[in-house]
Write a protein that holds these residues in place. Sequence first.
Motif, PDB file in Angstrom:
ATOM      1  N   LEU A 121       0.846  -1.189   0.000  1.00  0.00           N
ATOM      2  CA  LEU A 121       0.000   0.000   0.000  1.00  0.00           C
ATOM      3  C   LEU A 121       0.886   1.245   0.000  1.00  0.00           C
ATOM      4  O   LEU A 121       2.043   1.194   0.446  1.00  0.00           O
ATOM      5  N   ASP A 122       0.314   2.338  -0.459  1.00  0.00           N
ATOM      6  CA  ASP A 122       1.069   3.580  -0.599  1.00  0.00           C
ATOM      7  C   ASP A 122       1.179   4.268   0.768  1.00  0.00           C
ATOM      8  O   ASP A 122       0.603   5.327   0.994  1.00  0.00           O
ATOM      9  N   MET A 123       1.893   3.607   1.667  1.00  0.00           N
ATOM     10  CA  MET A 123       2.094   4.142   3.016  1.00  0.00           C
ATOM     11  C   MET A 123       3.430   3.609   3.521  1.00  0.00           C
ATOM     12  O   MET A 123       4.158   2.968   2.760  1.00  0.00           O
ATOM     13  N   SER A 124       3.756   3.871   4.764  1.00  0.00           N
ATOM     14  CA  SER A 124       5.071   3.462   5.261  1.00  0.00           C
ATOM     15  C   SER A 124       5.175   1.936   5.364  1.00  0.00           C
ATOM     16  O   SER A 124       4.168   1.220   5.376  1.00  0.00           O
ATOM     17  N   VAL A 125       6.415   1.476   5.456  1.00  0.00           N
ATOM     18  CA  VAL A 125       6.662   0.039   5.601  1.00  0.00           C
ATOM     19  C   VAL A 125       5.946  -0.483   6.850  1.00  0.00           C
ATOM     20  O   VAL A 125       5.268  -1.507   6.819  1.00  0.00           O
ATOM     21  N   ARG A 126       6.077   0.269   7.961  1.00  0.00           N
ATOM     22  CA  ARG A 126       5.451  -0.178   9.211  1.00  0.00           C
ATOM     23  C   ARG A 126       3.939  -0.317   9.066  1.00  0.00           C
ATOM     24  O   ARG A 126       3.350  -1.295   9.494  1.00  0.00           O
ATOM     25  N   ARG A 127       3.303   0.674   8.450  1.00  0.00           N
ATOM     26  CA  ARG A 127       1.843   0.611   8.314  1.00  0.00           C
ATOM     27  C   ARG A 127       1.414  -0.522   7.387  1.00  0.00           C
ATOM     28  O   ARG A 127       0.357  -1.119   7.578  1.00  0.00           O
ATOM     29  N   ASN A 128       2.245  -0.824   6.403  1.00  0.00           N
ATOM     30  CA  ASN A 128       1.957  -1.985   5.559  1.00  0.00           C
ATOM     31  C   ASN A 128       1.996  -3.267   6.379  1.00  0.00           C
ATOM     32  O   ASN A 128       1.092  -4.100   6.290  1.00  0.00           O
ATOM     33  N   VAL A 129       3.062  -3.392   7.171  1.00  0.00           N
ATOM     34  CA  VAL A 129       3.226  -4.616   7.968  1.00  0.00           C
ATOM     35  C   VAL A 129       2.071  -4.753   8.961  1.00  0.00           C
ATOM     36  O   VAL A 129       1.594  -5.852   9.237  1.00  0.00           O
ATOM     37  N   ALA A 130       1.614  -3.600   9.472  1.00  0.00           N
ATOM     38  CA  ALA A 130       0.575  -3.632  10.511  1.00  0.00           C
ATOM     39  C   ALA A 130      -0.828  -3.810   9.942  1.00  0.00           C
ATOM     40  O   ALA A 130      -1.787  -3.948  10.714  1.00  0.00           O
ATOM     41  N   TYR A 131      -0.984  -3.839   8.631  1.00  0.00           N
ATOM     42  CA  TYR A 131      -2.329  -3.804   8.031  1.00  0.00           C
ATOM     43  C   TYR A 131      -3.248  -4.910   8.576  1.00  0.00           C
ATOM     44  O   TYR A 131      -4.383  -4.662   8.977  1.00  0.00           O
ATOM     45  N   GLY A 132      -2.731  -6.136   8.578  1.00  0.00           N
ATOM     46  CA  GLY A 132      -3.549  -7.264   9.034  1.00  0.00           C
ATOM     47  C   GLY A 132      -3.969  -7.131  10.488  1.00  0.00           C
ATOM     48  O   GLY A 132      -5.064  -7.557  10.872  1.00  0.00           O
ATOM     49  N   LEU A 133      -3.103  -6.539  11.298  1.00  0.00           N
ATOM     50  CA  LEU A 133      -3.446  -6.326  12.711  1.00  0.00           C
ATOM     51  C   LEU A 133      -4.526  -5.254  12.820  1.00  0.00           C
ATOM     52  O   LEU A 133      -5.477  -5.382  13.600  1.00  0.00           O
ATOM     53  N   ARG A 134      -4.365  -4.195  12.032  1.00  0.00           N
ATOM     54  CA  ARG A 134      -5.329  -3.085  12.108  1.00  0.00           C
ATOM     55  C   ARG A 134      -6.733  -3.536  11.722  1.00  0.00           C
ATOM     56  O   ARG A 134      -7.706  -3.189  12.392  1.00  0.00           O
ATOM     57  N   VAL A 135      -6.831  -4.331  10.642  1.00  0.00           N
ATOM     58  CA  VAL A 135      -8.185  -4.748  10.228  1.00  0.00           C
ATOM     59  C   VAL A 135      -8.798  -5.710  11.246  1.00  0.00           C
ATOM     60  O   VAL A 135     -10.014  -5.871  11.298  1.00  0.00           O
ATOM     61  N   ARG A 136      -7.956  -6.319  12.085  1.00  0.00           N
ATOM     62  CA  ARG A 136      -8.463  -7.170  13.154  1.00  0.00           C
ATOM     63  C   ARG A 136      -8.731  -6.386  14.432  1.00  0.00           C
ATOM     64  O   ARG A 136      -9.044  -6.964  15.469  1.00  0.00           O
ATOM     65  N   GLY A 137      -8.517  -5.070  14.357  1.00  0.00           N
ATOM     66  CA  GLY A 137      -8.807  -4.223  15.510  1.00  0.00           C
ATOM     67  C   GLY A 137      -7.750  -4.291  16.586  1.00  0.00           C
ATOM     68  O   GLY A 137      -7.989  -3.885  17.726  1.00  0.00           O
ATOM     69  N   GLU A 138      -6.564  -4.814  16.255  1.00  0.00           N
ATOM     70  CA  GLU A 138      -5.504  -4.899  17.261  1.00  0.00           C
ATOM     71  C   GLU A 138      -4.686  -3.618  17.216  1.00  0.00           C
ATOM     72  O   GLU A 138      -3.963  -3.352  16.267  1.00  0.00           O
ATOM     73  N   ARG A 139      -4.830  -2.808  18.247  1.00  0.00           N
ATOM     74  CA  ARG A 139      -4.233  -1.467  18.246  1.00  0.00           C
ATOM     75  C   ARG A 139      -2.802  -1.465  18.794  1.00  0.00           C
ATOM     76  O   ARG A 139      -2.013  -0.615  18.454  1.00  0.00           O
ATOM     77  N   ASP A 140      -2.508  -2.363  19.705  1.00  0.00           N
ATOM     78  CA  ASP A 140      -1.189  -2.319  20.362  1.00  0.00           C
ATOM     79  C   ASP A 140      -0.227  -3.313  19.736  1.00  0.00           C
ATOM     80  O   ASP A 140       0.295  -4.202  20.403  1.00  0.00           O
ATOM     81  N   GLY A 141      -0.025  -3.143  18.446  1.00  0.00           N
ATOM     82  CA  GLY A 141       0.797  -4.137  17.753  1.00  0.00           C
ATOM     83  C   GLY A 141       2.238  -3.714  17.531  1.00  0.00           C
ATOM     84  O   GLY A 141       2.965  -4.366  16.792  1.00  0.00           O
ATOM     85  N   ARG A 142       2.658  -2.614  18.187  1.00  0.00           N
ATOM     86  CA  ARG A 142       3.980  -2.051  17.887  1.00  0.00           C
ATOM     87  C   ARG A 142       5.103  -3.076  18.109  1.00  0.00           C
ATOM     88  O   ARG A 142       5.985  -3.209  17.262  1.00  0.00           O
ATOM     89  N   ALA A 143       5.033  -3.795  19.211  1.00  0.00           N
ATOM     90  CA  ALA A 143       6.091  -4.766  19.496  1.00  0.00           C
ATOM     91  C   ALA A 143       6.085  -5.872  18.442  1.00  0.00           C
ATOM     92  O   ALA A 143       7.141  -6.320  17.983  1.00  0.00           O
ATOM     93  N   ARG A 144       4.883  -6.273  18.033  1.00  0.00           N
ATOM     94  CA  ARG A 144       4.779  -7.314  16.997  1.00  0.00           C
ATOM     95  C   ARG A 144       5.263  -6.794  15.646  1.00  0.00           C
ATOM     96  O   ARG A 144       5.877  -7.519  14.871  1.00  0.00           O
ATOM     97  N   GLU A 145       4.979  -5.527  15.375  1.00  0.00           N
ATOM     98  CA  GLU A 145       5.463  -4.934  14.124  1.00  0.00           C
ATOM     99  C   GLU A 145       6.987  -4.926  14.109  1.00  0.00           C
ATOM    100  O   GLU A 145       7.614  -5.292  13.108  1.00  0.00           O
ATOM    101  N   ASP A 146       7.563  -4.511  15.244  1.00  0.00           N
ATOM    102  CA  ASP A 146       9.036  -4.476  15.335  1.00  0.00           C
ATOM    103  C   ASP A 146       9.613  -5.877  15.135  1.00  0.00           C
ATOM    104  O   ASP A 146      10.599  -6.051  14.407  1.00  0.00           O
ATOM    105  N   ALA A 147       8.975  -6.865  15.771  1.00  0.00           N
ATOM    106  CA  ALA A 147       9.478  -8.243  15.667  1.00  0.00           C
ATOM    107  C   ALA A 147       9.372  -8.723  14.210  1.00  0.00           C
ATOM    108  O   ALA A 147      10.295  -9.360  13.682  1.00  0.00           O
TER     109      ALA A 147
END
Lengths: 243, 232
Positions: free
Chosen positions: A93-119
Motif C-alpha cells: 500500500l502507498d504508506m510506510s513500511v510499518r503501516r503496511n506490515v501492521a495492516y492485518g493487525l489493524r483490520v483485526r482491531g488490534e491497536r497495540d501491535g507495535r512490538a509485533r510490528e518491530d518483531a
Amino acid sequence: MTHEIILSVRNVRHQYGERVVLDVPRLDVRKGELLALVGPSGAGKSTLLRLLNFLEKPTQGDILFHQTPYTPENLPLHLRRRITTVFQKPMLLDMSVRRNVAYGLRVRGERDGRAREDAALRSVGLQDLANAPARTLSGGEAQRVALARALIIEPEVLLLDEPTANLDPANVRIIEAIIARANRERAMTVVLVTHNVWQARRLAQRVAFLYEGQLLEIADTRTFFEHPSHPKTAAFLHGDLVY
Amino acid sequence: MDIILDGVKQAIGLLIHLDPALLEIVALSLVVSGAALLISMLVGIPLGVWLGLRRFLGRRLVVTTVYTGMGLPPVVVGLAVYLFLSRQGPLGELGWLFTPKAIVLAQTILALPLVVGITMTAIAAIPRELVLQLRSLGATQGQINRTLLYEARAGVLAAIVAGFGAIISEVGAVMMVGGNIEHKTRVLTTAIVLETRKGDFALAIALGLILLALTFTANWLMLSLQRRLDSR
C-alpha cells in the motif's frame, strides 16, 4: 502414519469462460507441512492458490477447510482470517513500511501491535526501513515486507505465489530462510507455488506437479525428485518439457 | 484602465471593512455550495467506489450516463430543476423554487456526476490483485473499500475539487432556480452578474476576488490534506 488434513480439494473443476484451467479430483494439504506446487506457466498453480484462499469459488467441486466445505460467500470471517496469501507482486500500500506490515493487525482491531510490528520487521531484516515509504523499496525488500505483513497475523495456512520470482539470489536466500523458519519454528502450514524445482527441493516436504490444470503427481520431496512416477514429471524435472 | 484600478481599490476597502452585504453573500455561497458538495460526496464517493469495483450487466450504460452527467450544461440543469420545482411541476408542492434549497438541488445535480465519475475512474485504476491481497489479509469489504479510497486519494480529492469548482463558480442554473433575491438567494456569482450590470464594479470586483480566493483556498486545503495523507 495419519496426517491431520487442513485444506482439501474435492472434485474441483474451474473454468474461465469455456476454458478449463483446473481439474483436480483430490488434493489434501496436511497440517504443518510445506507443500510445493510446481509446474510450467499456465498449469493452474496460481488459480489453485486463489481457490485455497477462498478468493474465488470453483466452477464445480469443493474446497474444504478443516473438513468443512466453504465458499468465499459463506466462509466465516474468523476462518478467512486464518489463511493468507503472499502474491508474486508484493502489492504494497502507498504508506510506510510499518503501516503496511501492521495492516492485518489493524483490520483485526488490534491497536497495540507495535512490538509485533518491530518483531516482524526484524524477522525480515527491515527494521531500519520501518518509516520508509513502501513504494520506494527494491523488489526484494518489498517482497520481504509482503512476507512480514502476512507472518505478523500468524496465519494457520500461508499461501505463497512465486514469492521469489524475479529476485536476485541474495534476496531469494533471505526469503527462503524466512519461509523455512515460519514452517519449522512456528509449525505454519505453507503451500508454495514455484516454477523453480530447486527451491521446491530445498524447502518442501511434499511436492505436487500440476500440468495443464491437472494434478499429475504428488509425493514426498525425495520420491518426487528421485523416482518421479509420471513421465511428464520426469520430463519437467529434466528440463525436457516443452511448454 | 482607471475604472479597473478604482474598482480594485474599492474592492480592497470593502474586504478590509468586512462589508456586511458582502459577508452575507459569501456566507450564503459557502452554505449552499458546501451543502451541495457534502451531499455529492456522501452519495457520489460510495457510488464511485461501487462502480469502480463492480462488473455487472448494464455497467457500460451507467458509466456512459455518468460521463454524460459530467458535462451537463448548467442552464439545462437549471431549466429542469425550475420545471420540477415550479408550481405546476411534480415537486412544486415543496415550495423550494427561489430558495437556497433549489440552489443546493441544482448544484448537487451538477457536482454529483463529477464526484462519481472521477472517483470511479480512480478506483477502477487500482489493480484487482490489490483487492484480493486485502481480502486475503483479512479485511472486510468495508475495510477494503476504505483502503482503496486511501490508495486512490489523489483521484478522490480531485473529484471533490472538481465538484466544488464546478458549483462555486456556476451562475446559470443558480440564477434560474434561485432568482438572485437579495438577502435570500443571492450568491457570489449571481451578485457579480448583477453588480456588473448595475455598474457597481467595486462590489463586483470584490466579489470576484473573494470567489477566486475561495477556490484557491479550497484547492490549497485539498492539496495540504493529500500531502498529510501521503506522509502517513
